[in-house]
Design an enzyme around this catalytic site. Structure first.
Site, short mmCIF file in Angstrom:
data_model
loop_
_atom_site.label_atom_id
_atom_site.label_comp_id
_atom_site.label_asym_id
_atom_site.label_seq_id
_atom_site.Cartn_x
_atom_site.Cartn_y
_atom_site.Cartn_z
N LYS A 33 0.84 -1.19 0.02
CA LYS A 33 -0.08 -0.01 0.13
C LYS A 33 1.09 1.10 -0.10
O LYS A 33 2.11 1.15 0.38
CB LYS A 33 -0.82 0.02 1.08
CG LYS A 33 -0.13 0.01 2.44
CD LYS A 33 -1.20 0.13 3.72
CE LYS A 33 -0.32 0.37 5.03
NZ LYS A 33 -1.45 0.72 6.19
N TYR A 266 17.12 30.70 2.73
CA TYR A 266 15.92 31.35 3.20
C TYR A 266 15.93 31.79 4.61
O TYR A 266 16.37 30.81 5.53
CB TYR A 266 14.57 30.82 2.75
CG TYR A 266 14.03 30.45 1.41
CD1 TYR A 266 14.04 31.79 0.63
CD2 TYR A 266 14.05 29.36 0.64
CE1 TYR A 266 13.83 31.88 -0.74
CE2 TYR A 266 13.69 29.22 -0.53
CZ TYR A 266 13.32 30.41 -1.29
OH TYR A 266 13.08 30.42 -2.55
N MET A 314 12.17 23.87 -1.37
CA MET A 314 11.30 23.15 -2.04
C MET A 314 11.94 22.16 -2.78
O MET A 314 11.52 21.05 -3.05
CB MET A 314 10.29 24.12 -2.89
CG MET A 314 9.04 23.18 -3.52
SD MET A 314 7.97 24.13 -4.43
CE MET A 314 7.25 25.20 -3.20
#
Length: 374
Positions: A33, A266, A314
């Site tokens: 799964k 950042y 990201m």
């Protein structure tokens, strides 16, 4: 995505064979799964289909089960999760002889009615509540559903439950759950219902509790070479060894010097205090690098640990590579999970650092990362 995941065929087959031998004569259900716990369901199943160690596959959704059938998988497949949400696919599931978990009367009635319409028996696994208090019929509810269990187009192929705390080795609660599970099995037998498969144990229970194996065990995390917990691993006393099957790597995109007093990333969370060389690596939180690893995590380059400095972005991270005797080259791969040059970063290590479990670390690997069996 520019990072990549390699799946070791040898390690996966070793784990399947080792676990199957350990739990014998119980059958082995390979739980694939959630994209095989982040490893890639298509890739994992393609390897396991070459082995006779696996008897069943377990998935969470009808769509996953139907995908296995579309790949030519003929072994039994059990949907462990909610099926009514995919009602339009229920007929396909019954026609493809996919087994379905049931834990409420409405779904069981719906399946019985549909099976009668199709004139094809539906194979169900009755989930009973024993102490996790998530999904399952209570013992008190069994008399209410007895007519449905005796329906001529319903085959009660299995009865199942799930442990709440066997990973933490809470044997008092686990033993209570086993007692309740056996009580349900006995009640079914008294009313003429004899499921072929009885299963409550997942990886931890399968490895540690012979009395919990019944006719089948559902193994997920251990199949992928991960122990459910450090306590479970210690309890095995080295009686068998699992091999992690996954290596996750990402390329170096850029290498450059950064002067003293400059900041990295950042939020300006990292200030350079000495002349530093950095390498920008092409994997970030969109890929599965947890942002909490900012300024605390590590990767391997040239077989050596390189700390993550600055915030995880990201699509990239920044490593301090000042200490490397050979500066990394653009296109060279850093290892985020796995072994490089004799050093290893394990999912368990990352999980401990994040105060979570290896399951989460692995299943958060983005599904679109290219996965290859090697």
């Amino acid at each position: 995505m520019v990072s990549r995941i390699h799946i070791s065929r040898q390690a996966l087959l070793h784990n399947a064979k080792t676990i199957a031998a350990w739990v014998k004569p119980a059958k082995l259900m390979a739980v694939v799964k959630s994209n095989a716990y982040g490893h890639g369901a298509s890739q994992v199943v393609s390897v396991l289909e070459q082995s006779d160690a696996v008897d069943w596959y377990g998935v969470i959704a009808l769509s996953e089960a139907l995908h296995l059938r579309s790949q030519g998988v003929t072994r039994p497949v059990l949907v462990l999760g909610y099926v009514a949400a995919e009602a339009d696919q229920l007929s396909d599931a019954i026609q493809h002889h996919i087994s379905l978990t049931v834990y409420n009367p409405a779904d069981l009635a719906k399946l019985a009615h549909l099976a009668e319409q199709l004139q094809i028996k539906v194979h169900v696994h009755l989930k009973v509540e024993t102490g996790l208090n998530r999904l399952g019929f209570s013992f008190q509810a069994l008399p209410e559903i007895l007519p449905l269990l005796q329906h001529p187009w319903v085959n009660v192929e299995g009865v199942s439950s799930h442990f709440a705390s066997v990973e933490e080795q809470d044997m008092e609660h686990t033993n209570q759950q086993l007692k309740r599970f056996q009580q349900a099995i006995d009640w079914l037998a008294e009313h003429g219902i004899h499921p072929q498969e009885k299963h409550i144990a997942s990886s931890a229970g399968a490895c540690l509790l012979p009395q919990a194996r019944y006719t089948m065990v559902r193994v997920g995390i251990a199949l992928y070479g991960q122990y459910p917990s450090l306590a479970n691993q210690a309890s095995l006393h080295g009686q068998f060894q699992l091999q992690p099957i996954l290596t996750w790597q990402a390329p170096v995109l850029h290498v450059k010097p950064v002067a003293v007093g400059e900041v990295v990333g950042y939020g300006c969370t990292y200030t350079v205090t000495q002349p530093t060389s950095i390498a920008v690596v092409g994997a970030g939180y969109a890929d599965g690098v947890n942002r909490l690893l900012s300024n605390t995590g590590r990767m391997l380059l040239n077989g050596q640990t390189c700390p993550i400095i600055g915030r995880v972005s990201m699509n990239s991270c920044t490593l301090d590579v000042t200490h490397l005797s050979q500066p990394p080259q653009v296109g060279e791969f850093a290892t985020l999970l796995g072994t490089q040059g004799g050093q290893t970063i394990s999912a368990m290590e990352v999980a401990d650092q994040l105060d979570t479990i290896s399951y989460e670390v692995l299943t958060r690997l983005n599904w679109v990362i290219h996965r290859q069996v090697i």
